[in-house]
Write a protein that holds these residues in place. Structure first.
Motif, PDB file in Angstrom:
ATOM      1  N   VAL A  67      85.370  19.844  26.495  1.00 24.67           N
ATOM      2  CA  VAL A  67      86.689  19.200  25.411  1.00 24.67           C
ATOM      3  C   VAL A  67      85.793  18.814  23.622  1.00 24.67           C
ATOM      4  N   MET A  68      84.716  18.263  23.370  1.00 25.02           N
ATOM      5  CA  MET A  68      83.944  18.541  21.944  1.00 25.02           C
ATOM      6  C   MET A  68      83.742  19.839  22.359  1.00 25.02           C
ATOM      7  N   LYS A  69      83.392  20.988  22.770  1.00 26.60           N
ATOM      8  CA  LYS A  69      83.215  22.151  22.843  1.00 26.60           C
ATOM      9  C   LYS A  69      84.323  22.445  21.574  1.00 26.60           C
ATOM     10  N   LEU A  70      85.491  22.142  21.993  1.00 29.66           N
ATOM     11  CA  LEU A  70      86.639  22.553  21.522  1.00 29.66           C
ATOM     12  C   LEU A  70      87.016  21.683  20.236  1.00 29.66           C
ATOM     13  N   VAL A  71      86.434  20.717  20.348  1.00 30.09           N
ATOM     14  CA  VAL A  71      86.416  19.742  18.727  1.00 30.09           C
ATOM     15  C   VAL A  71      86.130  20.605  18.262  1.00 30.09           C
ATOM     16  N   GLU A  72      84.227  20.743  18.219  1.00 33.25           N
ATOM     17  CA  GLU A  72      83.949  20.858  17.229  1.00 33.25           C
ATOM     18  C   GLU A  72      83.409  22.667  16.468  1.00 33.25           C
ATOM     19  N   THR A  73      84.851  23.016  17.227  1.00 31.47           N
ATOM     20  CA  THR A  73      85.124  24.395  16.495  1.00 31.47           C
ATOM     21  C   THR A  73      85.955  25.130  16.136  1.00 31.47           C
ATOM     22  N   GLY A  74      86.849  23.686  16.175  1.00 33.69           N
ATOM     23  CA  GLY A  74      87.960  23.005  15.212  1.00 33.69           C
ATOM     24  C   GLY A  74      89.459  23.400  15.830  1.00 33.69           C
ATOM     25  N   LEU A  76      90.678  21.920  18.931  1.00 38.59           N
ATOM     26  CA  LEU A  76      91.781  20.423  19.275  1.00 38.59           C
ATOM     27  C   LEU A  76      90.581  19.703  17.962  1.00 38.59           C
ATOM     28  N   TYR A  77      91.038  18.612  17.614  1.00 42.22           N
ATOM     29  CA  TYR A  77      91.021  17.138  17.670  1.00 42.22           C
ATOM     30  C   TYR A  77      91.392  15.627  18.622  1.00 42.22           C
ATOM     31  N   LEU A  78      90.023  14.747  17.932  1.00 41.75           N
ATOM     32  CA  LEU A  78      90.448  14.094  19.023  1.00 41.75           C
ATOM     33  C   LEU A  78      91.815  13.124  18.835  1.00 41.75           C
ATOM     34  N   GLU A  79      91.821  13.151  17.879  1.00 42.98           N
ATOM     35  CA  GLU A  79      93.651  12.446  17.674  1.00 42.98           C
ATOM     36  C   GLU A  79      94.588  12.902  17.859  1.00 42.98           C
ATOM     37  N   ASP A  80      94.836  15.172  18.100  1.00 34.36           N
ATOM     38  CA  ASP A  80      95.818  15.136  18.694  1.00 34.36           C
ATOM     39  C   ASP A  80      95.709  15.005  20.078  1.00 34.36           C
ATOM     40  N   THR A  81      97.345  14.412  19.362  1.00 26.44           N
ATOM     41  CA  THR A  81      98.130  13.665  20.660  1.00 26.44           C
ATOM     42  C   THR A  81      98.335  14.503  22.402  1.00 26.44           C
ATOM     43  N   VAL A  82      98.329  14.644  23.019  1.00 28.54           N
ATOM     44  CA  VAL A  82      98.249  15.241  24.230  1.00 28.54           C
ATOM     45  C   VAL A  82      99.315  14.892  25.438  1.00 28.54           C
ATOM     46  N   TYR A  83      99.646  13.689  25.828  1.00 33.49           N
ATOM     47  CA  TYR A  83     100.426  13.401  26.278  1.00 33.49           C
ATOM     48  C   TYR A  83     101.535  11.959  26.171  1.00 33.49           C
ATOM     49  N   GLU A  84     102.576  12.100  26.277  1.00 32.07           N
ATOM     50  CA  GLU A  84     103.505  11.083  25.164  1.00 32.07           C
ATOM     51  C   GLU A  84     103.212  10.432  24.184  1.00 32.07           C
ATOM     52  N   LEU A  86      99.418   9.305  23.594  1.00 34.19           N
ATOM     53  CA  LEU A  86      98.484   9.333  24.112  1.00 34.19           C
ATOM     54  C   LEU A  86      97.250  10.883  23.257  1.00 34.19           C
ATOM     55  N   THR A  87      96.170  10.526  22.967  1.00 35.37           N
ATOM     56  CA  THR A  87      94.832  11.017  22.234  1.00 35.37           C
ATOM     57  C   THR A  87      93.913  11.235  23.454  1.00 35.37           C
ATOM     58  N   VAL A  88      93.258  12.682  22.983  1.00 35.23           N
ATOM     59  CA  VAL A  88      92.630  12.937  22.756  1.00 35.23           C
ATOM     60  C   VAL A  88      91.337  12.092  23.478  1.00 35.23           C
ATOM     61  N   ARG A  89      91.045  11.490  22.465  1.00 31.36           N
ATOM     62  CA  ARG A  89      90.194   9.862  22.573  1.00 31.36           C
ATOM     63  C   ARG A  89      90.736   9.253  23.500  1.00 31.36           C
ATOM     64  N   HIS A  90      91.799   9.121  23.498  1.00 32.98           N
ATOM     65  CA  HIS A  90      92.130   7.679  24.771  1.00 32.98           C
ATOM     66  C   HIS A  90      91.548   8.570  26.423  1.00 32.98           C
ATOM     67  N   LEU A  91      92.317   9.234  26.365  1.00 34.43           N
ATOM     68  CA  LEU A  91      91.916  10.305  27.713  1.00 34.43           C
ATOM     69  C   LEU A  91      90.736  10.506  27.799  1.00 34.43           C
ATOM     70  N   LEU A  92      89.032  10.559  27.323  1.00 27.51           N
ATOM     71  CA  LEU A  92      88.174  10.611  26.888  1.00 27.51           C
ATOM     72  C   LEU A  92      87.580   9.245  27.477  1.00 27.51           C
ATOM     73  N   SER A  93      87.850   8.379  27.080  1.00 33.01           N
ATOM     74  CA  SER A  93      87.219   7.270  26.821  1.00 33.01           C
ATOM     75  C   SER A  93      88.032   6.163  27.903  1.00 33.01           C
ATOM     76  N   ASP A 229      75.795  15.700  16.129  1.00 35.91           N
ATOM     77  CA  ASP A 229      76.733  14.525  15.556  1.00 35.91           C
ATOM     78  C   ASP A 229      77.892  14.574  16.852  1.00 35.91           C
ATOM     79  N   MET A 230      77.911  15.932  18.015  1.00 33.01           N
ATOM     80  CA  MET A 230      79.029  16.181  18.668  1.00 33.01           C
ATOM     81  C   MET A 230      78.285  14.904  19.651  1.00 33.01           C
TER      82      MET A 230
END
Length: 339
Positions: A67-74, A76-84, A86-93, A229-230
């Motif tokens: 997931v963070m590889k997609l974030v690093e390359t732009g 995806l963003y951690l604050e992207d809404t994925v489901y309802e 919920l963001t990427v950050r919510h799901l990872l954590s 940093d990732m």
């Protein structure tokens, strides 16, 4: 034989766990490998550092790298809404409030079912509730964003670049080499080879040698696959009260030592990986039995005592290091699977 090896051997005998593989990283390049016991209870083939184990939930931190590889390359963003909402950050954590679900495994080629079936809200968003459901959503997300199967993306973008060439999220019984352990249940019976539809959460097959490479990449700032940093972002709590980062449990120990860790539990397997970034130390333990947590508890406790001195009772509780009878461990696991 050093102290950790003796602790592992004694715990294997006491718990009737057939086999284990253990690695101790003193520095990024100073690595001790230890293997013990058998691939299966009724056999004579020995565990080696190249032996395949089910990683169980050690799959999650590896998935987090994808997931963070997609974030690093732009992409995806951690604050992207994925489901309802919920963001990427919510799901990872595990802070998305999703219901606790488990993947008990199926026989290969029985059909994996719909990953969305068990995805439902059960808790307030923002609170920590550990569940496979968020990682099932991340599995779907990776496939949608990358245009590849989850297993292919993870191998091509994470596993192979890290040198984890013997690891895969897509192994079935027909693909397993002879040098693969079989899991064993609480009665010592061999568990059938099972496939996990929730690949991102529980489906990784890997070896001790490959997890050493993963541990090294965590200690050296990404191993050339992710930027430092990732990795640092994954290794820190998403918020102070939450005991989880992005793919990892986070625990503060005495002497301001931060333990970044994850355990794994599939039917017949118990696994563990942990890093002390400040000290540049790491430990990996893989076992092929439901009793393997007793082995992990003994080894992890001895390792932490060597690293930081006394381990507080609260940390022992968090890390499941406190002594339990076999029946207590069985009851604990069954209650977890029934939630």
């Amino acid at each position: 034989m050093n102290m950790l090896s003796r602790a592992c051997v004694n715990a294997l005998e006491d718990s009737d766990t057939p086999g284990a593989a253990m690695a101790v990283l003193e520095t990024e390049t100073d690595v001790e490998r230890h293997t013990f016991g058998l691939l299966r209870q009724k056999g004579d083939a020995s565990v080696r550092s190249t032996t395949l184990f089910q990683a169980a939930s050690l799959s999650k931190p590896v998935t987090a790298w994808g997931v963070m590889k997609l974030v690093e390359t732009g992409r995806l963003y951690l604050e992207d809404t994925v489901y309802e909402d919920l963001t990427v950050r919510h799901l990872l954590s595990h802070t998305g409030g999703l219901a606790t679900v488990h993947d008990l495994g199926i026989r290969p080629h029985e059909g994996g079912g719909d990953l969305l079936t068990d995805v439902r809200s059960a808790h307030p968003v923002g609170e920590f509730w550990y569940t496979n459901a968020g990682y099932s959503l991340l599995q779907i997300l990776i496939e949608k964003v990358s245009g590849r199967s989850f297993a292919d993306y993870m191998y091509e973008e994470i596993l192979e670049p890290l040198g984890m060439k013997h690891s895969s999220f897509n192994l079935g019984a027909d693909q397993l080499v002879d040098d693969a352990v079989r899991g064993h249940d609480y009665l010592g019976q061999q568990v059938p080879v099972l496939w996990h539809a929730q690949q991102a959460a529980a489906g990784l097959y890997t070896t001790l040698d490959d997890l050493i490479r993963f541990a090294q990449a965590n200690l050296n700032g990404g191993g050339g696959v992710l930027q430092p940093d990732m990795v640092a972002l994954m290794h820190n709590r998403v918020e102070r009260p939450i005991p989880y980062g992005l793919g990892y449990h986070i625990l503060t120990l005495p002497k301001s030592s931060r333990l970044v860790w994850h355990s794994g539990h599939n039917r017949g397997f118990r696994t563990w990986i942990g890093f002390l970034p400040k000290l540049q130390k790491a430990l990996v333990v893989l076992t092929n039995s439901d009793h393997g947590q007793s082995v992990i508890a003994e080894v992890v406790w001895n390792w932490l005592v060597q690293m930081i001195g006394d381990v507080p009772d609260g940390a022992k509780q968090t890390l499941d290091l406190l002594p339990k009878t076999r029946y207590q461990r069985y009851q604990q696991d069954m209650s977890g699977l029934q939630r």
